[in-house]
Scaffold this motif. Sequence first.
Motif, PDB file in Angstrom:
ATOM      1  N   VAL A 280       0.842  -1.210   0.000  1.00 30.28           N
ATOM      2  CA  VAL A 280       0.000   0.000   0.000  1.00 30.28           C
ATOM      3  C   VAL A 280       0.874   1.257   0.000  1.00 30.28           C
ATOM      4  N   LYS A 281       1.943   1.233   0.785  1.00 30.59           N
ATOM      5  CA  LYS A 281       2.845   2.391   0.870  1.00 30.59           C
ATOM      6  C   LYS A 281       3.524   2.639  -0.492  1.00 30.59           C
ATOM      7  N   ALA A 282       4.043   1.584  -1.095  1.00 28.83           N
ATOM      8  CA  ALA A 282       4.713   1.721  -2.401  1.00 28.83           C
ATOM      9  C   ALA A 282       3.737   2.231  -3.457  1.00 28.83           C
ATOM     10  N   PHE A 283       2.528   1.668  -3.459  1.00 28.52           N
ATOM     11  CA  PHE A 283       1.514   2.062  -4.435  1.00 28.52           C
ATOM     12  C   PHE A 283       1.094   3.520  -4.221  1.00 28.52           C
ATOM     13  N   THR A 284       0.908   3.903  -2.953  1.00 25.22           N
ATOM     14  CA  THR A 284       0.492   5.276  -2.621  1.00 25.22           C
ATOM     15  C   THR A 284       1.535   6.283  -3.099  1.00 25.22           C
ATOM     16  N   GLU A 285       2.802   5.931  -2.937  1.00 26.30           N
ATOM     17  CA  GLU A 285       3.876   6.855  -3.333  1.00 26.30           C
ATOM     18  C   GLU A 285       4.109   6.875  -4.843  1.00 26.30           C
ATOM     19  N   GLN A 286       4.105   5.688  -5.459  1.00 29.85           N
ATOM     20  CA  GLN A 286       4.530   5.604  -6.869  1.00 29.85           C
ATOM     21  C   GLN A 286       3.396   5.750  -7.871  1.00 29.85           C
ATOM     22  N   ILE A 287       2.219   5.267  -7.517  1.00 31.77           N
ATOM     23  CA  ILE A 287       1.146   5.158  -8.520  1.00 31.77           C
ATOM     24  C   ILE A 287      -0.014   6.119  -8.277  1.00 31.77           C
ATOM     25  N   LEU A 288      -0.415   6.266  -7.013  1.00 28.06           N
ATOM     26  CA  LEU A 288      -1.626   7.031  -6.691  1.00 28.06           C
ATOM     27  C   LEU A 288      -1.657   8.453  -7.271  1.00 28.06           C
ATOM     28  N   PRO A 289      -0.529   9.199  -7.239  1.00 29.17           N
ATOM     29  CA  PRO A 289      -0.575  10.567  -7.776  1.00 29.17           C
ATOM     30  C   PRO A 289      -1.032  10.623  -9.242  1.00 29.17           C
ATOM     31  N   HIS A 290      -0.797   9.542  -9.997  1.00 32.70           N
ATOM     32  CA  HIS A 290      -1.127   9.547 -11.426  1.00 32.70           C
ATOM     33  C   HIS A 290      -2.630   9.456 -11.700  1.00 32.70           C
ATOM     34  N   PHE A 291      -3.430   9.168 -10.665  1.00 34.21           N
ATOM     35  CA  PHE A 291      -4.889   9.171 -10.849  1.00 34.21           C
ATOM     36  C   PHE A 291      -5.441  10.593 -10.914  1.00 34.21           C
ATOM     37  N   SER A 292      -4.701  11.569 -10.343  1.00 30.84           N
ATOM     38  CA  SER A 292      -5.225  12.931 -10.347  1.00 30.84           C
ATOM     39  C   SER A 292      -4.451  13.879 -11.259  1.00 30.84           C
ATOM     40  N   THR A 293      -3.418  13.350 -11.941  1.00 31.59           N
ATOM     41  CA  THR A 293      -2.635  14.210 -12.835  1.00 31.59           C
ATOM     42  C   THR A 293      -3.260  14.181 -14.223  1.00 31.59           C
ATOM     43  N   GLU A 294      -3.645  15.358 -14.719  1.00 32.81           N
ATOM     44  CA  GLU A 294      -4.164  15.419 -16.093  1.00 32.81           C
ATOM     45  C   GLU A 294      -3.035  15.089 -17.058  1.00 32.81           C
ATOM     46  N   GLY A 295      -3.395  14.480 -18.180  1.00 30.51           N
ATOM     47  CA  GLY A 295      -2.360  14.210 -19.179  1.00 30.51           C
ATOM     48  C   GLY A 295      -2.491  12.815 -19.726  1.00 30.51           C
ATOM     49  N   PRO A 296      -1.657  12.490 -20.720  1.00 34.06           N
ATOM     50  CA  PRO A 296      -1.782  11.193 -21.407  1.00 34.06           C
ATOM     51  C   PRO A 296      -1.519  10.003 -20.487  1.00 34.06           C
ATOM     52  N   GLN A 297      -0.730  10.225 -19.407  1.00 29.01           N
ATOM     53  CA  GLN A 297      -0.389   9.116 -18.498  1.00 29.01           C
ATOM     54  C   GLN A 297      -1.408   8.964 -17.378  1.00 29.01           C
ATOM     55  N   ARG A 298      -2.491   9.731 -17.399  1.00 31.98           N
ATOM     56  CA  ARG A 298      -3.428   9.669 -16.274  1.00 31.98           C
ATOM     57  C   ARG A 298      -4.053   8.280 -16.146  1.00 31.98           C
ATOM     58  N   LEU A 299      -4.063   7.760 -14.935  1.00 29.19           N
ATOM     59  CA  LEU A 299      -4.653   6.443 -14.667  1.00 29.19           C
ATOM     60  C   LEU A 299      -6.129   6.613 -14.317  1.00 29.19           C
ATOM     61  N   LEU A 300      -6.953   5.648 -14.745  1.00 31.15           N
ATOM     62  CA  LEU A 300      -8.383   5.716 -14.473  1.00 31.15           C
ATOM     63  C   LEU A 300      -8.934   4.361 -14.062  1.00 31.15           C
ATOM     64  N   PRO A 301      -9.649   4.311 -12.927  1.00 28.92           N
ATOM     65  CA  PRO A 301     -10.368   3.069 -12.634  1.00 28.92           C
ATOM     66  C   PRO A 301     -11.508   2.922 -13.641  1.00 28.92           C
ATOM     67  N   VAL A 302     -11.718   1.717 -14.132  1.00 30.68           N
ATOM     68  CA  VAL A 302     -12.762   1.488 -15.135  1.00 30.68           C
ATOM     69  C   VAL A 302     -13.979   0.877 -14.446  1.00 30.68           C
TER      70      VAL A 302
END
Length: 334
Positions: A280-302
């Motif tokens: 959870v800690k690794a995911f929160t630091e490395q991945i979570l910010p990309h859910f709120s960053t606009e742009g081509p790399q933005r992650l989205l739950p489907v």
Amino acid sequence: MSMLAVHFDKPGGPENLYLKEVEKPSPGEGEVLLKVVASALNRADLLQRQGQYDPPPGASSILGLEASGYVVELGPGCQGQWKIGDPAMALLPGGGQAQYVTVPEGLLMPIPAGLTLPQAAAIPEVWLTAFQLLHLLGNVQAGDTVLIHAGSSGVGTAAIQLTRMAGATPLVTAGSQHKLQMAEKLGAAAGFNYKEEDFSEATLKFTKGAGVNIILDCIGGSYWEKNVTCLALDGRWVLYGLMGGANVSGPLFSKLFFKRGSLITSRLRCRDKKYKQMLVKAFTEQILPHFSTEGPQRLLPVLDRVFPVTEIQEAHAHMETNKNVGKIVLELPQ
């Protein structure tokens, strides 16, 4: 105090599910109480309902491996990173499909800016699974090719996006044209309909004979031969489900040996708290910010569909038809 929770008295079909008044849990040492707004359905819930998958020792017998909501109570010994009223989402060993659930504070994650609580409920179990499979077990590298089975499932839709983010190329298998189109929209470089073609042949053709570096496989038995056939030299085959059966007949070892392949297996639900907190800690630091960053790399739950929890039978029946693309989410009465 009581609360409503999804319940079944005996194993069987979706018709056995109903909402029952049960005792509201109290947070123990280092735990918080989450008032659940939404939870999501996982294959594990279906297996548990059928009597084929017991929760880990000490876990709630209530269904639900992930939830989103608000922190309403802090247990003794909490370290203070969470305050009453904070919105959060949680990875759970069970208990999510109820109005309240207790969570060790290290298994809570903040909700990314711009996401609704139902969207957030669709993140913890499948995104942490996909992250673990790709990075911790599959050791994904930029330039790798990754074959993702059930590419339009919750884990599949997360894995496609995480593979792209790692600079690797995602390929998927799925059982319908609609699912393959959705996977390609999310970033899959190619998709193969396993009902209409041999995915191993198609994969070898796509990779010009080299094969794939990583396979994320929730199918198991029925796919072993095709998996090994399209695995690259030194490839990693990461097995995290047995939807296609547990038995293998044939020269699995010699074929895998010839490829110098690794077979790695994973089950997240029964891992200990320490491992999950690290994840959870690794995911929160490395991945979570990309859910709120606009742009081509933005992650989205489907999200496939959102059901009120009163329609829990329909939600299970919907997952059993295998038509869903992405996650089936349940909303709890407030």
